[in-house]
Design a protein around this motif. Structure first.
Motif, PDB file in Angstrom:
ATOM      1  N   LEU A  60     -35.804  51.980 -42.434  1.00 42.01           N
ATOM      2  CA  LEU A  60     -37.090  51.324 -42.615  1.00 42.01           C
ATOM      3  C   LEU A  60     -36.999  49.835 -42.286  1.00 42.01           C
ATOM      4  CD1 LEU A  60     -40.043  51.448 -43.501  1.00 42.01           C
ATOM      5  CD2 LEU A  60     -39.275  51.137 -45.869  1.00 42.01           C
ATOM      6  N   LEU A  61     -35.895  49.205 -42.664  1.00 44.82           N
ATOM      7  CA  LEU A  61     -35.708  47.782 -42.370  1.00 44.82           C
ATOM      8  C   LEU A  61     -35.686  47.537 -40.862  1.00 44.82           C
ATOM      9  CD1 LEU A  61     -33.057  46.553 -44.965  1.00 44.82           C
ATOM     10  CD2 LEU A  61     -35.470  45.992 -44.861  1.00 44.82           C
ATOM     11  N   VAL A  62     -34.963  48.367 -40.145  1.00 47.78           N
ATOM     12  CA  VAL A  62     -34.882  48.217 -38.694  1.00 47.78           C
ATOM     13  C   VAL A  62     -36.264  48.344 -38.067  1.00 47.78           C
ATOM     14  CG1 VAL A  62     -33.960  49.223 -36.578  1.00 47.78           C
ATOM     15  CG2 VAL A  62     -32.490  48.977 -38.579  1.00 47.78           C
ATOM     16  N   ASP A  63     -37.050  49.310 -38.514  1.00 51.59           N
ATOM     17  CA  ASP A  63     -38.382  49.504 -37.959  1.00 51.59           C
ATOM     18  C   ASP A  63     -39.293  48.324 -38.272  1.00 51.59           C
ATOM     19  OD1 ASP A  63     -40.452  51.294 -36.697  1.00 51.59           O
ATOM     20  OD2 ASP A  63     -41.336  51.083 -38.695  1.00 51.59           O
ATOM     21  N   ILE A  64     -39.203  47.787 -39.492  1.00 47.05           N
ATOM     22  CA  ILE A  64     -40.050  46.651 -39.878  1.00 47.05           C
ATOM     23  C   ILE A  64     -39.712  45.417 -39.055  1.00 47.05           C
ATOM     24  CG2 ILE A  64     -40.569  45.045 -41.750  1.00 47.05           C
ATOM     25  CD1 ILE A  64     -40.234  47.384 -43.687  1.00 47.05           C
ATOM     26  N   ILE A  65     -38.420  45.105 -38.966  1.00 43.88           N
ATOM     27  CA  ILE A  65     -38.011  43.883 -38.276  1.00 43.88           C
ATOM     28  C   ILE A  65     -38.260  44.009 -36.776  1.00 43.88           C
ATOM     29  CG2 ILE A  65     -36.066  42.339 -37.835  1.00 43.88           C
ATOM     30  CD1 ILE A  65     -34.920  43.142 -40.523  1.00 43.88           C
ATOM     31  N   GLN A  66     -38.103  45.204 -36.222  1.00 41.36           N
ATOM     32  CA  GLN A  66     -38.401  45.395 -34.814  1.00 41.36           C
ATOM     33  C   GLN A  66     -39.878  45.143 -34.512  1.00 41.36           C
ATOM     34  OE1 GLN A  66     -37.003  49.331 -33.858  1.00 41.36           O
ATOM     35  NE2 GLN A  66     -34.980  48.601 -33.208  1.00 41.36           N
ATOM     36  N   ARG A  67     -40.765  45.572 -35.417  1.00 37.82           N
ATOM     37  CA  ARG A  67     -42.189  45.336 -35.213  1.00 37.82           C
ATOM     38  C   ARG A  67     -42.516  43.845 -35.316  1.00 37.82           C
ATOM     39  NH1 ARG A  67     -45.646  50.063 -38.333  1.00 37.82           N
ATOM     40  NH2 ARG A  67     -44.585  51.870 -37.387  1.00 37.82           N
ATOM     41  N   VAL A  68     -41.908  43.174 -36.278  1.00 39.26           N
ATOM     42  CA  VAL A  68     -42.155  41.742 -36.418  1.00 39.26           C
ATOM     43  C   VAL A  68     -41.637  40.985 -35.196  1.00 39.26           C
ATOM     44  CG1 VAL A  68     -41.656  39.694 -37.811  1.00 39.26           C
ATOM     45  CG2 VAL A  68     -42.101  41.870 -38.938  1.00 39.26           C
ATOM     46  N   GLU A  69     -40.460  41.377 -34.710  1.00 34.36           N
ATOM     47  CA  GLU A  69     -39.852  40.664 -33.590  1.00 34.36           C
ATOM     48  C   GLU A  69     -40.605  40.903 -32.290  1.00 34.36           C
ATOM     49  OE1 GLU A  69     -37.275  39.308 -30.494  1.00 34.36           O
ATOM     50  OE2 GLU A  69     -37.956  41.366 -30.739  1.00 34.36           O
ATOM     51  N   SER A  70     -41.160  42.080 -32.112  1.00 30.18           N
ATOM     52  CA  SER A  70     -41.834  42.402 -30.858  1.00 30.18           C
ATOM     53  C   SER A  70     -43.224  41.785 -30.754  1.00 30.18           C
ATOM     54  CB  SER A  70     -41.936  43.919 -30.699  1.00 30.18           C
ATOM     55  OG  SER A  70     -42.697  44.488 -31.762  1.00 30.18           O
ATOM     56  N   ARG A  71     -43.883  41.553 -31.881  1.00 30.89           N
ATOM     57  CA  ARG A  71     -45.251  41.047 -31.832  1.00 30.89           C
ATOM     58  C   ARG A  71     -45.320  39.520 -31.816  1.00 30.89           C
ATOM     59  NH1 ARG A  71     -47.347  39.615 -36.935  1.00 30.89           N
ATOM     60  NH2 ARG A  71     -49.462  40.105 -36.262  1.00 30.89           N
ATOM     61  N   GLU A  72     -44.249  38.839 -32.147  1.00 36.53           N
ATOM     62  CA  GLU A  72     -44.239  37.375 -32.173  1.00 36.53           C
ATOM     63  C   GLU A  72     -43.466  36.875 -30.962  1.00 36.53           C
ATOM     64  OE1 GLU A  72     -46.154  36.070 -34.095  1.00 36.53           O
ATOM     65  OE2 GLU A  72     -46.429  37.474 -35.742  1.00 36.53           O
ATOM     66  N   GLN A  73     -44.176  36.328 -29.985  1.00 35.72           N
ATOM     67  CA  GLN A  73     -43.561  35.932 -28.732  1.00 35.72           C
ATOM     68  C   GLN A  73     -43.242  34.443 -28.659  1.00 35.72           C
ATOM     69  OE1 GLN A  73     -42.705  38.277 -26.580  1.00 35.72           O
ATOM     70  NE2 GLN A  73     -43.636  39.872 -27.833  1.00 35.72           N
ATOM     71  N   CYS A  74     -43.868  33.621 -29.470  1.00 34.35           N
ATOM     72  CA  CYS A  74     -43.637  32.182 -29.377  1.00 34.35           C
ATOM     73  C   CYS A  74     -43.873  31.551 -30.750  1.00 34.35           C
ATOM     74  CB  CYS A  74     -44.558  31.543 -28.334  1.00 34.35           C
ATOM     75  SG  CYS A  74     -46.316  31.773 -28.673  1.00 34.35           S
ATOM     76  N   TRP A  75     -43.500  30.288 -30.854  1.00 35.88           N
ATOM     77  CA  TRP A  75     -43.729  29.547 -32.091  1.00 35.88           C
ATOM     78  C   TRP A  75     -45.201  29.149 -32.178  1.00 35.88           C
ATOM     79  CZ3 TRP A  75     -40.138  28.803 -35.878  1.00 35.88           C
ATOM     80  CH2 TRP A  75     -38.824  29.142 -35.552  1.00 35.88           C
ATOM     81  N   PRO A  76     -45.761  29.090 -33.420  1.00 32.61           N
ATOM     82  CA  PRO A  76     -45.089  29.253 -34.712  1.00 32.61           C
ATOM     83  C   PRO A  76     -44.949  30.687 -35.183  1.00 32.61           C
ATOM     84  CG  PRO A  76     -47.349  28.603 -35.073  1.00 32.61           C
ATOM     85  CD  PRO A  76     -47.165  28.643 -33.584  1.00 32.61           C
ATOM     86  N   GLY A  77     -45.350  31.666 -34.357  1.00 26.87           N
ATOM     87  CA  GLY A  77     -45.226  33.052 -34.774  1.00 26.87           C
ATOM     88  C   GLY A  77     -43.806  33.506 -34.998  1.00 26.87           C
ATOM     89  N   ARG A  78     -42.836  32.911 -34.290  1.00 27.99           N
ATOM     90  CA  ARG A  78     -41.430  33.301 -34.461  1.00 27.99           C
ATOM     91  C   ARG A  78     -40.901  32.931 -35.832  1.00 27.99           C
ATOM     92  NH1 ARG A  78     -39.465  36.957 -31.108  1.00 27.99           N
ATOM     93  NH2 ARG A  78     -37.364  36.120 -31.252  1.00 27.99           N
ATOM     94  N   ARG A  79     -41.661  32.158 -36.590  1.00 31.04           N
ATOM     95  CA  ARG A  79     -41.224  31.841 -37.949  1.00 31.04           C
ATOM     96  C   ARG A  79     -41.145  33.084 -38.816  1.00 31.04           C
ATOM     97  NH1 ARG A  79     -44.785  26.777 -39.879  1.00 31.04           N
ATOM     98  NH2 ARG A  79     -45.469  26.289 -37.792  1.00 31.04           N
ATOM     99  N   ASP A  80     -41.965  34.091 -38.525  1.00 29.20           N
ATOM    100  CA  ASP A  80     -41.906  35.335 -39.290  1.00 29.20           C
ATOM    101  C   ASP A  80     -40.571  36.047 -39.092  1.00 29.20           C
ATOM    102  OD1 ASP A  80     -44.475  34.791 -40.108  1.00 29.20           O
ATOM    103  OD2 ASP A  80     -45.412  36.030 -38.563  1.00 29.20           O
ATOM    104  N   VAL A  81     -40.008  35.946 -37.881  1.00 30.90           N
ATOM    105  CA  VAL A  81     -38.699  36.541 -37.626  1.00 30.90           C
ATOM    106  C   VAL A  81     -37.622  35.815 -38.426  1.00 30.90           C
ATOM    107  CG1 VAL A  81     -37.050  37.186 -35.822  1.00 30.90           C
ATOM    108  CG2 VAL A  81     -39.495  37.161 -35.322  1.00 30.90           C
ATOM    109  N   VAL A  82     -37.706  34.492 -38.481  1.00 27.50           N
ATOM    110  CA  VAL A  82     -36.755  33.715 -39.273  1.00 27.50           C
ATOM    111  C   VAL A  82     -36.921  34.024 -40.763  1.00 27.50           C
ATOM    112  CG1 VAL A  82     -35.952  31.385 -39.811  1.00 27.50           C
ATOM    113  CG2 VAL A  82     -36.758  31.920 -37.516  1.00 27.50           C
ATOM    114  N   ALA A  83     -38.167  34.239 -41.199  1.00 22.65           N
ATOM    115  CA  ALA A  83     -38.406  34.584 -42.604  1.00 22.65           C
ATOM    116  C   ALA A  83     -37.767  35.917 -42.955  1.00 22.65           C
ATOM    117  CB  ALA A  83     -39.905  34.621 -42.888  1.00 22.65           C
TER     118      ALA A  83
END
Length: 410
Positions: A60-83
Protein backbone atom coordinates in the motif's frame (compact mmCIF):
# COMPACT_ATOMS: atom_id res chain seq x y z
CA UNK A 1 -10.69 10.33 2.39
CA UNK A 2 -9.89 12.19 -0.88
CA UNK A 3 -6.39 11.72 -2.21
CA UNK A 4 -5.51 15.42 -1.92
CA UNK A 5 -6.63 15.48 1.73
CA UNK A 6 -4.55 12.37 2.32
CA UNK A 7 -1.42 14.10 1.03
CA UNK A 8 -2.14 17.15 3.21
CA UNK A 9 -2.45 14.87 6.24
CA UNK A 10 0.99 13.45 5.49
CA UNK A 11 2.49 16.93 5.37
CA UNK A 12 0.74 17.85 8.63
CA UNK A 13 2.22 14.86 10.43
CA UNK A 14 5.72 15.64 9.15
CA UNK A 15 5.36 19.23 10.43
CA UNK A 16 4.19 17.98 13.83
CA UNK A 17 7.17 15.68 13.94
CA UNK A 18 9.62 18.50 13.21
CA UNK A 19 7.81 20.77 15.68
CA UNK A 20 8.12 18.21 18.45
CA UNK A 21 11.85 17.87 17.77
CA UNK A 22 12.20 21.65 17.84
CA UNK A 23 10.51 21.85 21.24
CA UNK A 24 12.75 19.14 22.65
CA UNK A 25 15.83 20.89 21.26
CA UNK A 26 14.74 24.18 22.80
CA UNK A 27 14.48 22.61 26.24
CA UNK A 28 18.01 21.29 26.49
CA UNK A 29 18.76 23.49 29.51
CA UNK A 30 17.31 20.84 31.83
CA UNK A 31 17.21 17.05 31.77
CA UNK A 32 13.78 15.57 31.19
CA UNK A 33 13.09 12.04 32.46
CA UNK A 34 11.95 9.54 29.86
CA UNK A 35 8.78 8.76 31.80
CA UNK A 36 7.60 12.36 31.85
CA UNK A 37 8.46 12.77 28.15
CA UNK A 38 6.42 9.76 27.11
CA UNK A 39 3.56 10.64 29.39
CA UNK A 40 3.01 14.11 27.92
CA UNK A 41 -0.25 14.20 25.95
CA UNK A 42 1.16 15.88 22.86
CA UNK A 43 4.08 13.48 22.36
CA UNK A 44 1.96 10.39 22.99
CA UNK A 45 -0.55 11.47 20.35
CA UNK A 46 2.20 12.03 17.78
CA UNK A 47 3.79 8.66 18.60
CA UNK A 48 0.47 6.85 18.18
CA UNK A 49 -0.09 8.54 14.81
CA UNK A 50 3.43 7.66 13.69
CA UNK A 51 2.88 4.00 14.60
CA UNK A 52 -0.31 3.96 12.57
CA UNK A 53 1.50 5.25 9.50
CA UNK A 54 4.46 2.89 10.06
CA UNK A 55 2.21 -0.18 10.24
CA UNK A 56 0.76 0.32 6.77
CA UNK A 57 1.47 -2.64 4.41
CA UNK A 58 4.50 -2.06 2.16
CA UNK A 59 2.43 -2.76 -0.96
CA UNK A 60 0.00 0.00 0.00
CA UNK A 61 2.87 2.38 0.78
CA UNK A 62 4.46 1.80 -2.61
CA UNK A 63 1.16 2.47 -4.38
CA UNK A 64 0.52 5.67 -2.38
CA UNK A 65 3.98 7.13 -2.89
CA UNK A 66 3.99 6.21 -6.58
CA UNK A 67 0.74 8.13 -7.07
CA UNK A 68 2.07 11.16 -5.21
CA UNK A 69 5.34 11.09 -7.15
CA UNK A 70 3.71 10.73 -10.56
CA UNK A 71 1.19 13.56 -10.17
CA UNK A 72 3.63 16.20 -8.89
CA UNK A 73 5.90 17.30 -11.72
CA UNK A 74 7.38 20.54 -10.39
CA UNK A 75 7.71 22.72 -7.31
CA UNK A 76 5.93 23.51 -5.08
CA UNK A 77 4.03 20.29 -5.79
CA UNK A 78 7.18 18.19 -5.25
CA UNK A 79 6.98 19.16 -1.60
CA UNK A 80 4.39 16.41 -1.16
CA UNK A 81 7.00 13.86 -2.23
CA UNK A 82 9.44 15.24 0.34
CA UNK A 83 6.66 15.13 2.96
CA UNK A 84 6.19 11.42 2.25
CA UNK A 85 9.87 10.83 2.93
CA UNK A 86 9.59 12.74 6.23
CA UNK A 87 6.83 10.62 7.81
CA UNK A 88 9.00 7.79 9.18
CA UNK A 89 11.91 5.55 8.28
CA UNK A 90 9.90 3.02 6.29
CA UNK A 91 8.29 5.78 4.20
CA UNK A 92 11.70 7.37 3.64
CA UNK A 93 13.28 4.15 2.35
CA UNK A 94 10.41 3.45 -0.05
CA UNK A 95 10.41 7.05 -1.32
CA UNK A 96 14.15 6.91 -2.00
CA UNK A 97 13.66 3.78 -4.12
CA UNK A 98 10.69 5.19 -6.04
CA UNK A 99 12.09 8.66 -6.81
CA UNK A 100 14.54 8.30 -9.68
CA UNK A 101 17.68 10.33 -10.32
CA UNK A 102 17.51 13.48 -12.48
CA UNK A 103 19.13 11.53 -15.30
CA UNK A 104 16.03 9.34 -15.66
CA UNK A 105 13.17 11.56 -14.46
CA UNK A 106 14.45 15.12 -15.03
CA UNK A 107 13.28 16.31 -11.59
CA UNK A 108 15.18 17.75 -8.63
CA UNK A 109 13.55 16.45 -5.45
CA UNK A 110 16.11 15.94 -2.68
CA UNK A 111 19.33 17.88 -1.91
CA UNK A 112 21.41 14.98 -3.23
CA UNK A 113 19.81 15.59 -6.64
CA UNK A 114 21.98 18.71 -6.94
CA UNK A 115 25.07 16.48 -6.98
CA UNK A 116 23.65 13.99 -9.49
CA UNK A 117 23.99 14.33 -13.30
CA UNK A 118 21.14 15.94 -15.20
CA UNK A 119 18.99 14.31 -17.89
CA UNK A 120 20.48 13.14 -21.18
CA UNK A 121 17.81 14.32 -23.62
CA UNK A 122 16.41 17.64 -22.39
CA UNK A 123 18.35 20.08 -20.19
CA UNK A 124 17.17 21.32 -16.80
CA UNK A 125 16.39 25.02 -17.15
CA UNK A 126 17.37 27.35 -14.29
CA UNK A 127 18.19 31.01 -13.76
CA UNK A 128 20.64 32.89 -11.56
CA UNK A 129 19.86 36.11 -9.71
CA UNK A 130 22.83 38.32 -8.82
CA UNK A 131 22.81 40.70 -5.87
CA UNK A 132 25.77 43.06 -6.26
CA UNK A 133 25.17 44.83 -2.94
CA UNK A 134 25.72 41.63 -0.92
CA UNK A 135 27.96 39.79 -3.45
CA UNK A 136 25.58 36.83 -3.48
CA UNK A 137 24.30 34.66 -6.31
CA UNK A 138 21.18 32.50 -6.09
CA UNK A 139 20.31 29.62 -8.40
CA UNK A 140 16.59 28.99 -8.96
CA UNK A 141 14.80 26.28 -10.90
CA UNK A 142 12.58 27.74 -13.59
CA UNK A 143 12.58 29.48 -16.96
CA UNK A 144 12.85 33.04 -15.65
CA UNK A 145 11.63 35.17 -12.71
CA UNK A 146 8.83 36.60 -14.86
CA UNK A 147 7.45 33.16 -15.77
CA UNK A 148 8.13 31.27 -12.55
CA UNK A 149 7.40 34.05 -10.04
CA UNK A 150 6.83 32.78 -6.53
CA UNK A 151 6.96 29.17 -7.74
CA UNK A 152 10.74 29.44 -8.25
CA UNK A 153 12.61 26.94 -6.13
CA UNK A 154 15.93 28.02 -4.59
CA UNK A 155 18.50 25.35 -5.38
CA UNK A 156 21.88 26.80 -4.41
CA UNK A 157 23.34 30.08 -3.20
CA UNK A 158 26.89 31.43 -3.36
CA UNK A 159 28.70 34.28 -1.68
CA UNK A 160 31.75 36.02 -3.10
CA UNK A 161 34.58 36.29 -0.57
CA UNK A 162 37.75 38.21 -1.43
CA UNK A 163 41.11 36.88 -0.32
CA UNK A 164 44.63 38.24 -0.60
CA UNK A 165 45.55 35.80 -3.38
CA UNK A 166 42.20 35.46 -5.14
CA UNK A 167 38.47 35.07 -4.69
CA UNK A 168 36.32 32.32 -3.17
CA UNK A 169 32.69 31.56 -4.00
CA UNK A 170 31.24 29.66 -1.05
CA UNK A 171 28.28 27.54 -2.22
CA UNK A 172 25.53 26.45 0.17
CA UNK A 173 21.98 25.10 0.09
CA UNK A 174 20.47 28.21 1.71
CA UNK A 175 20.90 31.91 1.06
CA UNK A 176 21.47 33.11 4.62
CA UNK A 177 24.15 30.75 6.00
CA UNK A 178 27.51 30.57 4.21
CA UNK A 179 29.52 29.03 7.03
CA UNK A 180 31.85 26.26 5.87
CA UNK A 181 31.25 24.34 9.11
CA UNK A 182 27.49 24.25 8.48
CA UNK A 183 25.70 21.16 7.17
CA UNK A 184 24.32 23.38 4.38
CA UNK A 185 27.80 23.82 2.89
CA UNK A 186 28.20 21.89 -0.39
CA UNK A 187 31.45 23.25 -1.87
CA UNK A 188 33.33 26.27 -3.14
CA UNK A 189 34.96 27.82 -6.19
CA UNK A 190 38.46 29.28 -5.79
CA UNK A 191 40.27 31.52 -8.26
CA UNK A 192 43.84 32.70 -8.65
CA UNK A 193 44.94 36.32 -8.40
CA UNK A 194 44.29 37.16 -12.08
CA UNK A 195 40.94 35.38 -12.19
CA UNK A 196 42.06 33.14 -15.05
CA UNK A 197 42.17 29.78 -13.27
CA UNK A 198 39.55 28.27 -10.98
CA UNK A 199 39.20 25.08 -8.96
CA UNK A 200 35.87 23.53 -7.96
CA UNK A 201 35.98 21.94 -4.51
CA UNK A 202 33.26 19.51 -3.44
CA UNK A 203 32.55 18.78 0.22
CA UNK A 204 31.58 15.23 -0.72
CA UNK A 205 34.06 12.69 -2.12
CA UNK A 206 33.36 11.15 -5.54
CA UNK A 207 31.43 7.88 -5.50
CA UNK A 208 33.60 6.03 -8.01
CA UNK A 209 36.71 4.56 -6.41
CA UNK A 210 38.86 5.13 -9.50
CA UNK A 211 37.72 8.72 -9.84
CA UNK A 212 38.19 9.28 -6.12
CA UNK A 213 41.84 8.23 -6.32
CA UNK A 214 42.39 10.73 -9.12
CA UNK A 215 40.65 13.64 -7.42
CA UNK A 216 42.31 15.95 -4.99
CA UNK A 217 41.78 15.31 -1.31
CA UNK A 218 42.41 18.79 0.02
CA UNK A 219 42.52 19.71 3.68
CA UNK A 220 43.90 22.89 5.19
CA UNK A 221 47.20 22.40 7.01
CA UNK A 222 46.78 25.36 9.32
CA UNK A 223 43.58 24.47 11.16
CA UNK A 224 42.81 25.32 14.73
CA UNK A 225 42.53 22.05 16.64
CA UNK A 226 39.41 22.75 18.62
CA UNK A 227 37.53 19.74 20.07
CA UNK A 228 34.13 21.24 19.24
CA UNK A 229 34.95 22.11 15.63
CA UNK A 230 34.74 19.60 12.78
CA UNK A 231 37.24 20.10 9.97
CA UNK A 232 35.74 19.87 6.50
CA UNK A 233 37.47 18.06 3.62
CA UNK A 234 37.37 19.60 0.15
CA UNK A 235 37.84 17.48 -2.95
CA UNK A 236 39.07 19.14 -6.12
CA UNK A 237 36.66 17.82 -8.75
CA UNK A 238 37.22 20.25 -11.64
CA UNK A 239 39.55 22.90 -13.01
CA UNK A 240 38.52 25.90 -15.12
CA UNK A 241 41.00 27.94 -17.13
CA UNK A 242 40.49 31.04 -19.28
CA UNK A 243 42.87 31.76 -22.13
CA UNK A 244 44.87 34.97 -21.84
CA UNK A 245 44.29 37.60 -24.49
CA UNK A 246 47.72 39.19 -24.52
CA UNK A 247 47.41 40.71 -28.01
CA UNK A 248 43.98 42.19 -27.18
CA UNK A 249 42.45 40.59 -30.26
CA UNK A 250 38.76 40.92 -30.95
CA UNK A 251 36.72 37.96 -29.76
CA UNK A 252 34.87 36.36 -26.84
CA UNK A 253 36.39 34.66 -23.86
CA UNK A 254 37.93 31.23 -24.37
CA UNK A 255 37.55 28.77 -21.52
CA UNK A 256 38.25 25.13 -20.83
CA UNK A 257 36.90 22.95 -18.01
CA UNK A 258 38.62 19.75 -16.94
CA UNK A 259 36.19 17.62 -14.92
CA UNK A 260 38.40 15.36 -12.79
CA UNK A 261 35.39 13.57 -11.29
CA UNK A 262 33.79 12.70 -14.67
CA UNK A 263 35.48 10.33 -17.16
CA UNK A 264 35.27 11.26 -20.82
CA UNK A 265 33.51 7.95 -21.52
CA UNK A 266 30.45 9.28 -19.63
CA UNK A 267 29.23 11.22 -22.68
CA UNK A 268 28.88 8.00 -24.67
CA UNK A 269 25.40 6.58 -25.06
CA UNK A 270 25.62 3.52 -22.80
CA UNK A 271 28.17 4.81 -20.31
CA UNK A 272 27.26 6.08 -16.83
CA UNK A 273 28.78 9.03 -14.99
CA UNK A 274 29.50 8.75 -11.23
CA UNK A 275 26.19 9.34 -9.42
CA UNK A 276 26.15 9.83 -5.62
CA UNK A 277 23.05 8.33 -4.02
CA UNK A 278 23.36 9.76 -0.51
CA UNK A 279 25.04 12.63 1.29
CA UNK A 280 28.30 11.37 2.76
CA UNK A 281 29.77 12.95 5.86
CA UNK A 282 33.42 13.88 5.60
CA UNK A 283 34.15 12.00 8.84
CA UNK A 284 32.43 8.86 7.55
CA UNK A 285 34.76 8.81 4.56
CA UNK A 286 37.94 9.67 6.44
CA UNK A 287 38.82 6.00 6.93
CA UNK A 288 39.12 5.48 3.15
CA UNK A 289 41.81 8.16 3.03
CA UNK A 290 44.08 6.10 5.30
CA UNK A 291 46.55 3.58 3.97
CA UNK A 292 47.23 0.11 5.38
CA UNK A 293 49.46 1.54 8.12
CA UNK A 294 46.77 3.93 9.32
CA UNK A 295 48.59 7.01 8.06
CA UNK A 296 46.91 9.55 5.85
CA UNK A 297 48.64 9.67 2.45
CA UNK A 298 50.59 12.82 1.73
CA UNK A 299 49.06 15.31 -0.68
CA UNK A 300 51.29 17.86 -2.31
CA UNK A 301 50.73 21.51 -1.39
CA UNK A 302 52.11 24.83 -2.39
CA UNK A 303 53.42 27.67 -0.24
CA UNK A 304 49.91 28.90 0.54
CA UNK A 305 48.81 25.55 1.94
CA UNK A 306 46.62 24.66 -1.05
CA UNK A 307 46.83 21.05 -2.17
CA UNK A 308 47.93 20.10 -5.64
CA UNK A 309 46.10 17.67 -7.88
CA UNK A 310 46.85 13.95 -7.55
CA UNK A 311 47.96 12.61 -10.94
CA UNK A 312 46.75 9.27 -12.24
CA UNK A 313 46.59 7.68 -15.67
CA UNK A 314 43.76 5.27 -14.89
CA UNK A 315 41.20 7.25 -16.89
CA UNK A 316 40.86 10.33 -19.08
CA UNK A 317 38.80 13.15 -17.53
CA UNK A 318 36.04 14.93 -19.41
CA UNK A 319 37.18 18.22 -20.93
CA UNK A 320 34.67 20.90 -21.87
CA UNK A 321 35.38 23.85 -24.16
CA UNK A 322 33.31 26.83 -25.13
CA UNK A 323 31.56 26.62 -28.47
CA UNK A 324 33.11 29.02 -30.96
CA UNK A 325 30.61 31.76 -31.94
CA UNK A 326 30.28 33.20 -35.41
CA UNK A 327 30.71 36.85 -36.34
CA UNK A 328 27.51 38.55 -37.50
CA UNK A 329 28.30 41.26 -40.05
CA UNK A 330 25.00 43.13 -39.78
CA UNK A 331 24.88 43.14 -35.98
CA UNK A 332 28.66 43.55 -35.68
CA UNK A 333 28.87 41.10 -32.78
CA UNK A 334 29.62 37.47 -31.98
CA UNK A 335 26.51 35.25 -32.03
CA UNK A 336 25.51 31.85 -30.66
CA UNK A 337 22.20 30.02 -31.02
CA UNK A 338 20.78 29.93 -27.47
CA UNK A 339 17.30 28.95 -28.76
CA UNK A 340 15.66 31.98 -27.17
CA UNK A 341 17.10 31.45 -23.68
CA UNK A 342 19.50 34.44 -23.92
CA UNK A 343 18.32 37.90 -24.98
CA UNK A 344 21.09 40.32 -23.92
CA UNK A 345 24.58 40.45 -25.44
CA UNK A 346 27.28 39.96 -22.82
CA UNK A 347 30.87 38.80 -22.62
CA UNK A 348 29.73 36.33 -19.95
CA UNK A 349 27.52 34.33 -22.36
CA UNK A 350 28.90 30.91 -23.31
CA UNK A 351 28.04 27.38 -24.41
CA UNK A 352 30.13 24.36 -23.41
CA UNK A 353 30.60 21.23 -25.51
CA UNK A 354 32.82 18.17 -25.07
CA UNK A 355 36.40 18.43 -26.30
CA UNK A 356 37.48 14.96 -27.39
CA UNK A 357 40.46 13.48 -29.18
CA UNK A 358 40.11 11.71 -32.54
CA UNK A 359 41.18 8.44 -30.88
CA UNK A 360 38.19 8.50 -28.53
CA UNK A 361 35.02 6.77 -29.70
CA UNK A 362 32.69 9.78 -29.58
CA UNK A 363 30.30 10.53 -32.41
CA UNK A 364 30.06 13.93 -34.07
CA UNK A 365 26.50 14.41 -32.78
CA UNK A 366 27.63 13.86 -29.19
CA UNK A 367 30.45 16.35 -29.68
CA UNK A 368 27.98 19.02 -30.84
CA UNK A 369 25.59 18.57 -27.90
CA UNK A 370 25.58 21.64 -25.65
CA UNK A 371 26.17 20.36 -22.11
CA UNK A 372 25.95 23.75 -20.39
CA UNK A 373 24.83 27.16 -21.60
CA UNK A 374 24.79 30.41 -19.66
CA UNK A 375 23.62 33.84 -20.71
CA UNK A 376 22.10 37.16 -19.71
CA UNK A 377 18.41 37.99 -20.03
CA UNK A 378 18.18 41.14 -17.90
CA UNK A 379 19.87 43.24 -15.30
CA UNK A 380 21.38 40.79 -12.76
CA UNK A 381 19.34 37.90 -14.23
CA UNK A 382 21.04 35.04 -16.10
CA UNK A 383 19.82 31.71 -17.43
CA UNK A 384 21.61 28.40 -16.84
CA UNK A 385 20.67 25.21 -18.70
CA UNK A 386 22.63 22.04 -17.99
CA UNK A 387 22.37 18.38 -18.90
CA UNK A 388 24.16 15.06 -18.49
CA UNK A 389 26.86 14.44 -17.30
CA UNK A 390 27.07 17.70 -15.31
CA UNK A 391 25.24 18.20 -12.03
CA UNK A 392 23.55 21.38 -10.83
CA UNK A 393 26.39 22.04 -8.39
CA UNK A 394 29.08 21.65 -11.06
CA UNK A 395 27.17 23.74 -13.59
CA UNK A 396 26.53 26.50 -11.04
CA UNK A 397 30.22 26.60 -10.07
CA UNK A 398 31.28 26.90 -13.72
CA UNK A 399 28.84 29.77 -14.26
CA UNK A 400 30.13 31.54 -11.15
CA UNK A 401 33.58 31.67 -12.72
CA UNK A 402 32.15 33.85 -15.49
CA UNK A 403 31.08 36.53 -12.99
CA UNK A 404 34.65 37.27 -11.92
CA UNK A 405 36.35 40.22 -13.65
CA UNK A 406 38.93 39.12 -16.24
CA UNK A 407 40.59 42.15 -17.89
CA UNK A 408 43.47 40.00 -19.21
CA UNK A 409 41.06 37.67 -21.07
CA UNK A 410 38.97 40.25 -22.93
Amino acid sequence: MPFKSFVREIGKISKEKSGTRHKLRRGQAHITPEASLSSSPGSSTVQIEHRQWENLPPELLVDIIQRVESREQCWPGRRDVVACASVCRSWREITKHIVKTPEHCGFLTFPISLKQPGPRDTPIQCFIRRDSSTSTFRLYMGLSPALSGELSKLLLAAKKVRRATGIDFVICLVGDDFSRSSNKYVGKLRSNFLGTKFNIFDSQPPEDSIVRSCCQSCQKTRLEKLPSRVTMNNYNTAKISYQLNVLRTRGPRRMQCTMHSIPVSAIEEREIAPTPMAVTNCLEHSSSLLDSTGIRPQVGSDSTGNCTTLKSMTYAPLVLKNKVPRWHEQLQCWCLNFKGRVTVASVKNFQLVAAVEPSQNVTVAEQENVILQFGKIGKDIFTMDYRYPLSAFQAFAICLSSFDTKPVCE
